[in-house]
Scaffold this active site. Structure first.
Site, PDB file in Angstrom:
ATOM      1  N   ASP A 187       0.849  -1.187   0.000  1.00 45.41           N
ATOM      2  CA  ASP A 187       0.000   0.000   0.000  1.00 45.41           C
ATOM      3  C   ASP A 187       0.895   1.250   0.000  1.00 45.41           C
ATOM      4  O   ASP A 187       2.106   1.183   0.269  1.00 45.41           O
ATOM      5  CB  ASP A 187      -0.966  -0.010   1.190  1.00 45.41           C
ATOM      6  CG  ASP A 187      -2.196   0.863   0.932  1.00 45.41           C
ATOM      7  OD1 ASP A 187      -2.175   1.705   0.015  1.00 45.41           O
ATOM      8  OD2 ASP A 187      -3.192   0.718   1.675  1.00 45.41           O
ATOM      9  N   GLU A 246     -10.291   7.139   4.687  1.00 45.56           N
ATOM     10  CA  GLU A 246      -9.257   6.573   5.554  1.00 45.56           C
ATOM     11  C   GLU A 246      -9.275   7.200   6.952  1.00 45.56           C
ATOM     12  O   GLU A 246     -10.325   7.437   7.544  1.00 45.56           O
ATOM     13  CB  GLU A 246      -7.884   6.668   4.862  1.00 45.56           C
ATOM     14  CG  GLU A 246      -7.917   5.982   3.491  1.00 45.56           C
ATOM     15  CD  GLU A 246      -6.560   5.826   2.844  1.00 45.56           C
ATOM     16  OE1 GLU A 246      -5.600   5.445   3.514  1.00 45.56           O
ATOM     17  OE2 GLU A 246      -6.456   6.061   1.619  1.00 45.56           O
TER      18      GLU A 246
HETATM   19  C1  BGC Z   1      -5.176   3.116   0.439  1.00 47.90           C
HETATM   20  C2  BGC Z   1      -5.427   2.089  -0.641  1.00 47.90           C
HETATM   21  C3  BGC Z   1      -5.325   2.712  -1.995  1.00 47.90           C
HETATM   22  C4  BGC Z   1      -3.985   3.390  -2.137  1.00 47.90           C
HETATM   23  C5  BGC Z   1      -3.779   4.052  -3.477  1.00 47.90           C
HETATM   24  C6  BGC Z   1      -3.925   3.909   0.187  1.00 47.90           C
HETATM   25  O1  BGC Z   1      -3.824   4.954   1.080  1.00 47.90           O
HETATM   26  O2  BGC Z   1      -5.089   2.470   1.690  1.00 47.90           O
HETATM   27  O3  BGC Z   1      -6.699   1.501  -0.453  1.00 47.90           O
HETATM   28  O4  BGC Z   1      -5.515   1.746  -2.977  1.00 47.90           O
HETATM   29  O5  BGC Z   1      -3.844   4.366  -1.133  1.00 47.90           O
HETATM   30  O6  BGC Z   1      -4.523   5.193  -3.602  1.00 47.90           O
HETATM   31  C1  BGC Z   2      -3.286   9.798  -2.334  1.00 43.89           C
HETATM   32  C2  BGC Z   2      -4.166   8.634  -1.973  1.00 43.89           C
HETATM   33  C3  BGC Z   2      -3.484   7.812  -0.972  1.00 43.89           C
HETATM   34  C4  BGC Z   2      -2.999   8.636   0.200  1.00 43.89           C
HETATM   35  C5  BGC Z   2      -2.237   7.802   1.173  1.00 43.89           C
HETATM   36  C6  BGC Z   2      -2.889  10.555  -1.091  1.00 43.89           C
HETATM   37  O1  BGC Z   2      -2.068  11.635  -1.405  1.00 43.89           O
HETATM   38  O2  BGC Z   2      -3.929  10.642  -3.213  1.00 43.89           O
HETATM   39  O3  BGC Z   2      -4.490   7.871  -3.083  1.00 43.89           O
HETATM   40  O4  BGC Z   2      -4.353   6.814  -0.544  1.00 43.89           O
HETATM   41  O5  BGC Z   2      -2.230   9.722  -0.217  1.00 43.89           O
HETATM   42  O6  BGC Z   2      -1.746   8.557   2.227  1.00 43.89           O
END
Ligand code: BGC
Ligand code: BGC
Length: 675
Positions: A325, A522
């Site tokens: 991730d 999140e």
């Molecule tokens: C999330 C994932 C996601 C990834 C890419 C992460 O922060 O936990 O679910 O696929 O970002 O955006």
């Molecule tokens: C991204 C997300 C990702 C996240 C994780 C963001 O900047 O756009 O896709 O899940 O960072 O921290």
């Protein structure tokens, strides 16, 4: 760290290292221990010896730098097509709120043009057999990042629909949409079985029922991937392995405390469904695992060799690739976003290092040369990545713009299907005084901040990561719930006042209040204790809007737009009818479809949704929305009224709790109704 008092972190560190070594040995030896625990999965995508021979040939011709590049995934905001060529990058992604040229309103043709450039760069690396680049995106409720795309209800609403065939159709539609933008890989399905709905990602969970999650995961995978024979197929990612939905207190990226059998039976359910259906990639969870049967703290999942290399690959038999991730490797002890031998050694194959990809490549090459990472581990990772690319048809010689759907805005839209999904997802909690269905021609007052707010309907992962910063104008092919009401009732019959002031509710035949949560993603959606899960603690304006119109004569129908069940007894008491709409997405007309009667007063369509999670009747619920001392939830999982079969909901007791864990149990009975 769980409470294992008296154990120093050094001891734990040593213990973790010993465990990792043990796990590696066991994995290499074919994992004799607990062999009965993890089921072996028979994937719908069988091993093909001719394809394997091609993979071997390709990998054998690669240098170390080419291999490590292939294991690296960069963000489109931080890596150009020329970077893909020079560093042999295996994959790119656009994260939440990342668009070509940073343009929020980029057209499908702009996406495809960029995809073509990445693709062509990946064929110009000088490799004997060029390996096309993969592009991944979070199309978690439709193609969320793309302007003009249809957004489906988030998973929790689809869980209420209990319709596996619908899930397969939505996934197929999503695959077509991403291919229309030149993208071939989707970071879905998310398969958490959320345990504590304080978790900010609860809306990404279909249900608290592992059997439903397993079935949905299989159908989603089938819908998305098809047989990779069609222009409307894309690669699936089952995420986040494993136990993301089980963290203590619902803390995002927190610690899941559970015995192994619970990890397998509850949190593993979605993986077994999706992998049997042929899902080709698995994303690892940010969370950690403590085995409560042994007391062992296994640390963060990204370093868990026993579960990644051991359980998932060896025992379950997963032969696709494991992706990390977003910058999750940086959370492992001794690692940074740019350097993490432990994660490579744990069995992760592709590394989502959106910004630090260049340093990651250099560091990983150095670690291989220094003997910290075995060449065989690198070969295994690249073999898996190339295998998946071959299976998915990436080597067919066609650039993204040659896909049948490329650049077509109509391929990004599926409004009829999404509207159907919204209708199916609605759950009717209460319907007194025959408040619903609404009579055609009735004079209606609509109040509430979410009535005319498509961003609130869409929730997180909608144009932007958190779904914030958007207005109705950002959603050109969409209807708000208010627009749906106006379309059925007629403009002249509908008055709208967001806060319920300046209007006299008594002068209308009925009032509809559309209220709810505002978007989050999140961690930002977590509701940590000692805060309550009382909706009005966070949104007092919703209570105020209801108070402005309730008990004035006309029935009040509340529509709650929310990513999860919340404590709403105060709002239920002020409402004659109460509908949970979850996060319906772009098709607000799916809500009005079910609220209105035909001429003659008979409902046109009945409610079909049933609660995918139990609903709390207290401000500080226990497991599965239970009350104090394990008292039943207010509404059990599976609850949902019908026009054809109602039930009486009495006035509910109000829970005075203001801080969780510190207050007296609520007054009155929280145990109604029994299951
Ligand atoms: C999330 C994932 C996601 C990834 C890419 C992460 O922060 O936990 O679910 O696929 O970002 O955006
Ligand atoms: C991204 C997300 C990702 C996240 C994780 C963001 O900047 O756009 O896709 O899940 O960072 O921290």
């Amino acid at each position: 760290m769980p409470a294992r008092t008296g154990v120093s972190s050094l001891d734990m560190q040593a213990c973790r290292i010993r465990f990792a070594l043990f796990a590696l040995l066991v994995a290499m030896a074919g994992w004799p221990a607990r062999a009965a625990d993890w089921p072996r999965i028979d994937s719908a995508i069988r091993r093909d010896e001719a394809l394997e021979a091609r993979v071997r040939g390709i990998v054998a011709g690669m240098t170390l730098a080419q291999k490590v590049g292939q294991m690296t995934q960069a963000g489109i905001q931080a890596a150009s097509p020329d970077d893909v060529r020079r560093y042999f990058l295996g994959a790119v992604l656009n994260g939440g709120g990342s668009w070509p040229d940073g343009a929020k309103h980029a057209a499908p043709a702009d996406w495809v043009a960029l995809a073509d450039r990445y693709y062509e760069a990946s064929l110009a690396t000088g490799l004997a057999v060029p390996i096309p680049v993969l592009w991944g995106t979070d199309a978690v409720h439709g193609h969320g990042n793309v302007h003009g795309a249809t957004l489906f209800p988030h998973n929790i609403g689809l869980g209420a629909a209990r319709d596996p065939a619908l899930i397969e159709r939505i996934a197929a539609s999503t695959a077509r949409a991403v291919r229309a933008t030149g993208i071939d890989w989707v970071f879905a399905p998310a398969v958490p079985v959320a345990q504590d709905l304080r978790w900010g990602r609860s809306y990404e969970s279909w249900s608290q029922d592992p059997a439903l999650v397993r079935e949905y995961a299989a159908r989603y995978t089938r819908g998305l991937q098809g047989r990779f024979a069609d222009d409307a197929n894309a690669i699936a990612t089952v995420k986040h392995f494993i136990g993301d939905g089980g963290t203590t207190g619902g803390q995002d990226q927190g610690v899941t405390r559970a015995p192994l059998d619970e990890l397998i039976e509850v949190h593993g359910a979605g993986y077994f469904g999706a992998l049997a259906a042929g899902a080709q990639t698995v994303m690892v969870s940010y969370s950690s695992w403590v085995d409560t049967a042994t007391g062992i703290d296994h640390g963060r999942m990204h370093g868990n060799a026993a579960l990644l290399a051991g359980a998932l690959k060896q025992q379950v038999g997963f032969d696709g690739f494991i992706v990390s991730d977003w910058n999750a490797i940086g959370q492992l002890p001794g690692c940074s976003n740019a350097r993490c031998a432990a994660a490579v050694n744990a069995g992760i194959d592709l590394f989502m290092v959106p910004e630090d990809w260049k340093a990651f490549i250099a560091n990983t090459i150095a670690q291989v040369l220094a003997g910290e990472i075995a060449h065989a581990r690198i070969d295994d990772a690249v073999t898996r990545i190339v295998r998946v690319k071959l299976r998915a048809g990436l080597f067919d010689g066609r650039k993204p713009s040659l896909n049948r759907y490329a650049g077509r805005i109509d391929a990004l839209q599926d409004r009829t299907l999404a509207r159907e999904a919204v209708r199916e997802s609605l759950v009717l909690l209460k319907n007194e005084r025959s408040a619903l269905p609404l009579a055609p021609g009735a004079k209606l007052l609509v109040v509430g901040k979410s009535a005319d707010n498509i961003a609130n309907q869409a929730g997180g992962w909608s144009l932007t990561w958190h779904g914030t910063g958007n207005s109705n104008a950002d959603f050109p092919h969409a209807d708000s719930i208010l627009a749906g009401i106006r379309a059925v009732a007629g403009e002249a019959n509908v008055t709208f006042s967001a806060d319920g002031t300046g209007v006299d509710a008594a002068r209308y035949d009925a009032v509809i209040a559309v209220i709810g949560e505002t978007p989050y993603a999140e961690t930002s959606g977590d509701l940590p204790a000692p805060g309550t899960v009382r909706h009005t603690d966070r949104y007092p304006e919703d209570l105020a809007a209801l108070q402005a119109v309730a008990e004035k004569g006309p029935p009040v129908i509340t529509v709650l737009v929310s990513g999860r069940p919340l404590y709403v007894n105060d709002l239920l008491n002020l409402s004659d009818a109460f509908v949970v709409a979850w996060l319906p997405g772009t098709e607000g007309k799916g809500v009005s479809d079910v609220l209105f009667a035909a001429a003659g007063g008979r409902p046109v369509r009945d409610f079909r949704g049933r609660l995918p999670f139990a609903w709390p009747g207290v401000a500080c619920p226990g497991p599965r929305a239970s009350g104090p001392n394990g008292a039943p939830p207010l509404f059990p999982r599976g609850y949902g009224l019908r026009y054809a079969k109602g039930a009486t909901v009495p006035r509910l007791p109000l829970d005075p709790a203001r801080r969780c864990g510190l207050v007296q149990p609520p007054t009155g009975s929280a145990s109604w109704p029994s299951e």
